[in-house]
Motif scaffolding. Structure first.
Motif, PDB file in Angstrom:
ATOM      1  N   GLY B  16       0.780  -1.221   0.000  1.00 18.85           N
ATOM      2  CA  GLY B  16       0.000   0.000   0.000  1.00 18.85           C
ATOM      3  C   GLY B  16       0.816   1.278   0.000  1.00 18.85           C
ATOM      4  O   GLY B  16       0.272   2.358  -0.238  1.00 18.85           O
ATOM      5  N   ASP B  17       2.092   1.174   0.263  1.00 23.80           N
ATOM      6  CA  ASP B  17       2.961   2.356   0.267  1.00 23.80           C
ATOM      7  C   ASP B  17       3.160   2.895  -1.134  1.00 23.80           C
ATOM      8  O   ASP B  17       3.095   2.171  -2.132  1.00 23.80           O
ATOM      9  N   ARG B  18       3.478   4.182  -1.190  1.00 28.92           N
ATOM     10  CA  ARG B  18       3.880   4.820  -2.442  1.00 28.92           C
ATOM     11  C   ARG B  18       5.397   4.679  -2.561  1.00 28.92           C
ATOM     12  O   ARG B  18       6.123   4.991  -1.614  1.00 28.92           O
ATOM     13  N   VAL B  19       5.856   4.210  -3.701  1.00 25.99           N
ATOM     14  CA  VAL B  19       7.275   3.945  -3.900  1.00 25.99           C
ATOM     15  C   VAL B  19       7.767   4.767  -5.092  1.00 25.99           C
ATOM     16  O   VAL B  19       7.107   4.805  -6.140  1.00 25.99           O
ATOM     17  N   THR B  20       8.913   5.399  -4.919  1.00 23.61           N
ATOM     18  CA  THR B  20       9.491   6.203  -6.006  1.00 23.61           C
ATOM     19  C   THR B  20      10.929   5.796  -6.244  1.00 23.61           C
ATOM     20  O   THR B  20      11.720   5.685  -5.298  1.00 23.61           O
ATOM     21  N   ILE B  21      11.250   5.577  -7.499  1.00 23.73           N
ATOM     22  CA  ILE B  21      12.601   5.231  -7.939  1.00 23.73           C
ATOM     23  C   ILE B  21      13.066   6.319  -8.897  1.00 23.73           C
ATOM     24  O   ILE B  21      12.294   6.763  -9.750  1.00 23.73           O
ATOM     25  N   THR B  22      14.295   6.757  -8.740  1.00 25.45           N
ATOM     26  CA  THR B  22      14.796   7.797  -9.626  1.00 25.45           C
ATOM     27  C   THR B  22      15.878   7.255 -10.550  1.00 25.45           C
ATOM     28  O   THR B  22      16.578   6.284 -10.226  1.00 25.45           O
ATOM     29  N   CYS B  23      16.001   7.886 -11.685  1.00 21.84           N
ATOM     30  CA  CYS B  23      16.988   7.525 -12.705  1.00 21.84           C
ATOM     31  C   CYS B  23      17.545   8.822 -13.266  1.00 21.84           C
ATOM     32  O   CYS B  23      16.783   9.712 -13.658  1.00 21.84           O
ATOM     33  N   ARG B  24      18.857   8.931 -13.271  1.00 17.93           N
ATOM     34  CA  ARG B  24      19.499  10.137 -13.781  1.00 17.93           C
ATOM     35  C   ARG B  24      20.430   9.785 -14.933  1.00 17.93           C
ATOM     36  O   ARG B  24      21.252   8.864 -14.811  1.00 17.93           O
ATOM     37  N   ALA B  25      20.294  10.522 -16.027  1.00 17.41           N
ATOM     38  CA  ALA B  25      21.181  10.358 -17.178  1.00 17.41           C
ATOM     39  C   ALA B  25      22.318  11.375 -17.077  1.00 17.41           C
ATOM     40  O   ALA B  25      22.101  12.514 -16.660  1.00 17.41           O
ATOM     41  N   SER B  26      23.505  10.968 -17.505  1.00 17.17           N
ATOM     42  CA  SER B  26      24.667  11.864 -17.391  1.00 17.17           C
ATOM     43  C   SER B  26      24.618  12.992 -18.414  1.00 17.17           C
ATOM     44  O   SER B  26      25.339  13.983 -18.291  1.00 17.17           O
ATOM     45  N   GLN B  27      23.786  12.842 -19.434  1.00 18.20           N
ATOM     46  CA  GLN B  27      23.503  13.901 -20.413  1.00 18.20           C
ATOM     47  C   GLN B  27      22.019  13.833 -20.745  1.00 18.20           C
ATOM     48  O   GLN B  27      21.383  12.804 -20.537  1.00 18.20           O
ATOM     49  N   GLY B  28      21.503  14.914 -21.296  1.00 19.62           N
ATOM     50  CA  GLY B  28      20.086  14.946 -21.629  1.00 19.62           C
ATOM     51  C   GLY B  28      19.692  13.924 -22.684  1.00 19.62           C
ATOM     52  O   GLY B  28      20.422  13.733 -23.662  1.00 19.62           O
ATOM     53  N   ILE B  29      18.568  13.261 -22.447  1.00 17.52           N
ATOM     54  CA  ILE B  29      18.067  12.259 -23.389  1.00 17.52           C
ATOM     55  C   ILE B  29      16.620  12.567 -23.783  1.00 17.52           C
ATOM     56  O   ILE B  29      15.873  11.674 -24.199  1.00 17.52           O
TER      57      ILE B  29
END
Lengths: 124, 107
Positions: B16-29
């Motif tokens: 039931g929890d809200r889960v957030t995963i982040t992803c960062r690119a080293s340059q704009g995509i």
């Protein structure tokens, strides 16, 4: 039903080569690109290479140092990946996956369909 | 080459929890980012493409956002069947790089 069906598990000795097949079912292979991805035990997905199944152009990961060859036989609706000079660290599950190319002009090279995976074990 | 970095590497949350995963690119995509779910011992499955478009058949509790270099995958209400490793991937050009994965478990 769209499917990618891969060949079976392989056991190879260091220094040997392995060739895995990926047969497209439910669509024409040459309509979409095919990628190869591998996953060593407990590790992340690693992109290996891609083939434009229409004209045969390929791209591959520089990390594989020219050891990977990707081909296709349109008449067999099948793509192939050959990896040479095998080392123990090449032990992994190898997947083929399809991309959609350009859809109405939009880049759509994400992987919407995957093969079932082929385990390659490299051991002396 | 563009590198893809996910955080956290793993998380444990309650049903039931809200889960957030982040992803960062080293340059704009731009928005050429996909998310995949890989359950233990299974084949990866496409969840989201174009950063925020849900693949057909994927439950609506999954959503994606972001553009440029920063992206997020959100599970609005975590379910037991969501136990898996989640990967982001850039797909605008070669190499088609994946993030290192985020393992999601139930607390």
């Amino acid at each position: 039903q769209v499917q990618l069906v891969q060949s079976g598990a392989e056991v190879k000795k260091p220094g040997a080569s392995v060739k895995i097949s990926c047969r497209a079912s439910g669509y024409s292979l040459t309509n979409y690109g095919i990628h190869w991805v591998r996953q060593a035990p407990g590790q992340r997905l690693e992109w290996m290479g891609w083939i434009n199944t229409g004209n045969g152009d390929t791209k591959s990961s520089p990390k594989l140092q020219g050891r990977v060859t990707i081909t296709r036989v349109a008449s067999a609706n099948t793509a192939y990946m050959e990896l040479s000079s095998l080392r123990s660290e090449d032990t992994a599950v190898y997947y083929c996956a399809r991309d959609l190319g350009k859809v109405r002009g939009v880049i759509s090279y994400y992987f919407d369909c995957w093969g079932q995976g082929t385990l390659v074990t490299v051991s002396s | 080459d563009i590198q893809m970095t996910q955080s956290p590497s793993s998380l444990s949350a309650s049903v039931g929890d809200r889960v957030t995963i982040t992803c960062r690119a080293s340059q704009g995509i731009t928005n050429y980012l996909a998310w995949y779910q890989q359950k233990p011992g299974k084949v990866p499955k496409l969840l989201i493409y174009a950063a925020s478009t849900l693949q057909s058949g994927v439950p609506s509790r999954f959503s994606g956002s972001g553009s440029g270099t920063d992206f997020t995958l959100t599970i609005s209400s975590l379910q037991p069947e969501d136990v898996a490793t989640y990967y982001c991937q850039k797909y605008n050009s070669a190499p088609w790089t994946f993030g290192q994965g985020t393992k999601v478990e139930i607390k």
